[in-house]
Design a protein around this motif. Structure first.
Motif, short mmCIF file in Angstrom:
data_model
loop_
_atom_site.label_atom_id
_atom_site.label_comp_id
_atom_site.label_asym_id
_atom_site.label_seq_id
_atom_site.Cartn_x
_atom_site.Cartn_y
_atom_site.Cartn_z
N ARG A 10 44.71 49.84 40.73
CA ARG A 10 43.59 49.78 41.56
C ARG A 10 42.24 48.97 40.69
NH1 ARG A 10 43.38 54.18 46.18
NH2 ARG A 10 45.14 53.31 47.14
N THR A 11 42.25 47.83 40.76
CA THR A 11 41.25 47.10 39.78
C THR A 11 40.54 46.55 40.80
OG1 THR A 11 42.26 45.42 39.29
CG2 THR A 11 42.54 47.05 37.74
N VAL A 12 39.16 45.59 40.33
CA VAL A 12 38.59 44.78 41.19
C VAL A 12 39.28 43.75 41.54
CG1 VAL A 12 36.42 43.61 41.25
CG2 VAL A 12 36.29 45.87 40.21
N LEU A 15 41.90 45.16 44.66
CA LEU A 15 41.48 45.88 45.78
C LEU A 15 39.87 45.62 46.07
CD1 LEU A 15 42.74 48.23 47.45
CD2 LEU A 15 41.86 50.00 45.96
N ARG A 16 39.46 45.31 47.25
CA ARG A 16 38.27 44.91 47.28
C ARG A 16 37.23 46.00 47.02
NH1 ARG A 16 34.00 43.33 49.61
NH2 ARG A 16 33.60 41.22 50.37
N PRO A 17 35.97 45.77 46.41
CA PRO A 17 35.08 46.78 45.98
C PRO A 17 34.20 46.80 47.40
CG PRO A 17 34.69 44.86 44.70
CD PRO A 17 35.91 44.48 45.66
N ARG A 18 33.98 48.14 47.56
CA ARG A 18 33.04 48.44 48.80
C ARG A 18 31.64 48.88 48.35
NH1 ARG A 18 36.17 52.62 51.88
NH2 ARG A 18 36.70 53.13 49.83
N LEU A 118 29.69 41.03 45.61
CA LEU A 118 31.09 41.65 45.42
C LEU A 118 31.83 40.58 45.41
CD1 LEU A 118 30.57 44.60 48.36
CD2 LEU A 118 30.49 44.68 45.56
N LEU A 121 32.29 39.12 41.94
CA LEU A 121 32.76 40.23 40.93
C LEU A 121 34.42 40.08 41.20
CD1 LEU A 121 30.67 43.58 41.17
CD2 LEU A 121 30.75 41.82 39.13
N LEU A 124 35.49 36.94 39.10
CA LEU A 124 35.47 37.55 37.87
C LEU A 124 36.57 38.23 37.58
CD1 LEU A 124 33.79 37.62 35.04
CD2 LEU A 124 32.86 39.65 36.02
N ALA A 125 37.01 39.28 38.17
CA ALA A 125 37.98 40.03 37.74
C ALA A 125 39.40 39.35 37.86
CB ALA A 125 38.14 41.39 38.70
N ARG A 127 39.89 36.11 37.61
CA ARG A 127 39.82 35.23 36.45
C ARG A 127 40.20 35.84 35.30
NH1 ARG A 127 34.79 33.00 37.44
NH2 ARG A 127 33.96 34.19 35.46
N ASN A 128 39.62 37.15 34.84
CA ASN A 128 39.84 38.08 33.73
C ASN A 128 41.39 38.32 33.86
OD1 ASN A 128 37.40 37.90 32.91
ND2 ASN A 128 36.56 39.94 33.56
N ALA A 129 41.84 38.75 34.92
CA ALA A 129 43.26 39.11 34.90
C ALA A 129 44.30 38.19 34.58
CB ALA A 129 43.67 39.57 36.21
N VAL B 23 29.03 50.84 44.09
CA VAL B 23 30.09 50.26 44.24
C VAL B 23 31.39 51.07 43.84
CG1 VAL B 23 31.41 48.09 44.12
CG2 VAL B 23 28.80 48.07 43.80
N ILE B 24 32.51 51.11 45.12
CA ILE B 24 33.56 52.01 44.94
C ILE B 24 34.85 51.01 44.84
CG2 ILE B 24 34.90 53.66 46.05
CD1 ILE B 24 32.06 54.74 45.05
N VAL B 25 35.82 51.39 44.23
CA VAL B 25 37.03 50.26 44.41
C VAL B 25 38.07 51.39 44.68
CG1 VAL B 25 38.69 48.90 43.29
CG2 VAL B 25 36.34 48.77 42.82
N GLN B 72 38.53 48.38 34.86
CA GLN B 72 38.43 47.84 36.33
C GLN B 72 38.11 46.48 36.52
OE1 GLN B 72 37.12 50.47 39.35
NE2 GLN B 72 36.25 51.87 37.67
N LEU B 73 37.56 45.82 35.42
CA LEU B 73 37.11 44.26 35.57
C LEU B 73 37.94 43.60 34.73
CD1 LEU B 73 33.44 44.82 35.31
CD2 LEU B 73 34.78 44.01 37.26
N ARG B 75 38.73 43.09 31.53
CA ARG B 75 38.19 42.50 30.20
C ARG B 75 37.15 43.17 29.76
NH1 ARG B 75 38.17 36.06 29.21
NH2 ARG B 75 40.30 36.52 30.25
#
Lengths: 137, 137
Positions: A10-12, A15-18, A118, A121, A124-125, A127-129, B23-25, B72-73, B75
Motif C-alpha cells: 500500500r503505497t501512494v 492506492l489513491r491517497p485520501r 493528491l 503525489l 511522483l510515487a 515515477r519513483n516506483a 492524508v491517508i493511504v 510510501q513514496l 524513494r
C-alpha cells in the motif's frame, strides 16, 4: 493451513491517497472523520447504541464523544427521548445538525481543493516506483 | 505555593477552531500536521536530530517517520550527508520537497475553504453560551 497471501503493497503509487479534515480547539479535537461518522450513524439509526455498534465502539465511548461535543459547543448536540439513554431514541439537535453539516461541507471543499496536489503525489510515487534508483524492497 | 489559576474554558465560543488536513493511504497515515512540522524543522535546521529535538521527539521516532514516508513514496524523502546519521547534515530530496509543498498547499486551501463554516460554528457556540437553556456549568 495454506499461508495467507502477502498483503498488497500500500503505497501512494498503488492506492489513491485520501484527504480528511479535523477541527481542533486549543489542543483539543472538536471533530474529525470518526466523530462525523458517529453522528452520521446516529442520524441514520436514531439510536446512540446502534450508532456505537456500527462504529464498533462501546456505548460509553460514543456517549463520551457526544458529551464532549456538547460541552465544546455549549449545548447538547443530541436529544434523547424518554426511556433512559439506552431505551428511547436519539436525534441530533439543531446544534448537532449544524456541526455535522459544517463538517461535511468543509470535508467536501477540502477534498475538491486538494485534488490536484493528491494527483501530483500519485504521479511522483509512480515515477519513483519506476525510476532507476528506487531505494529498496 | 499559591494555587494555579483555573485554566481558561476552551470552547468554540472562546477559542477559535482551527482546521488541519491529514492524508491517508489505505488505513495508513501519509502526512498530517505533525509530520509536516517535522519536515519543516528538518528543512530549517538541516539536521534530523535538531528537527527531532524541536518536535520533542526522539531521534529514533523522527527517523521512523522519515523512513515510513520514504517507503510510501517509493524513494527517500531525506538525503543525509556522510558522517553517519547523526553526524552529517540532512536535506529534503526532491520527493520530500514535493510532499511538503503539496501538504502546505492543501492545508492552506482547505483552511481558506473552511473559513465560513468555522465562523458559523463560532457564532452558534456564542449564541448557545448566551442562550436561556445552556446545559450546565
Amino acid at each position: 493451513m495454506p499461508r495467507a497471501p502477502a498483503p498488497p503493497i500500500r503505497t501512494v503509487a498503488t492506492l489513491r491517497p485520501r484527504l480528511f479534515v479535523r477541527v481542533i480547539v486549543g489542543n483539543r479535537r472538536l471533530i474529525g472523520p470518526g466523530r462525523a461518522d458517529l453522528l452520521d450513524q446516529l442520524d441514520r439509526t436514531g439510536s446512540i447504541s446502534a450508532a456505537a455498534r456500527a462504529m464498533r465502539m462501546s456505548y460509553r465511548r460514543a456517549w463520551l464523544h457526544i458529551d464532549d461535543l456538547s460541552h465544546q459547543l455549549g449545548r447538547p448536540i443530541v436529544e434523547t427521548a424518554q426511556g433512559g439513554r439506552r431505551g428511547g431514541g436519539a436525534v441530533l439537535t439543531e446544534t448537532g445538525r449544524t456541526l455535522l453539516n459544517a463538517y461535511r461541507r468543509m470535508q467536501k471543499r477540502a477534498c475538491d481543493a486538494a485534488e490536484r496536489d493528491l494527483e501530483a503525489l500519485v504521479r511522483l510515487a509512480k515515477r519513483n516506483a519506476k525510476g532507476p534508483t528506487a531505494p529498496r524492497d
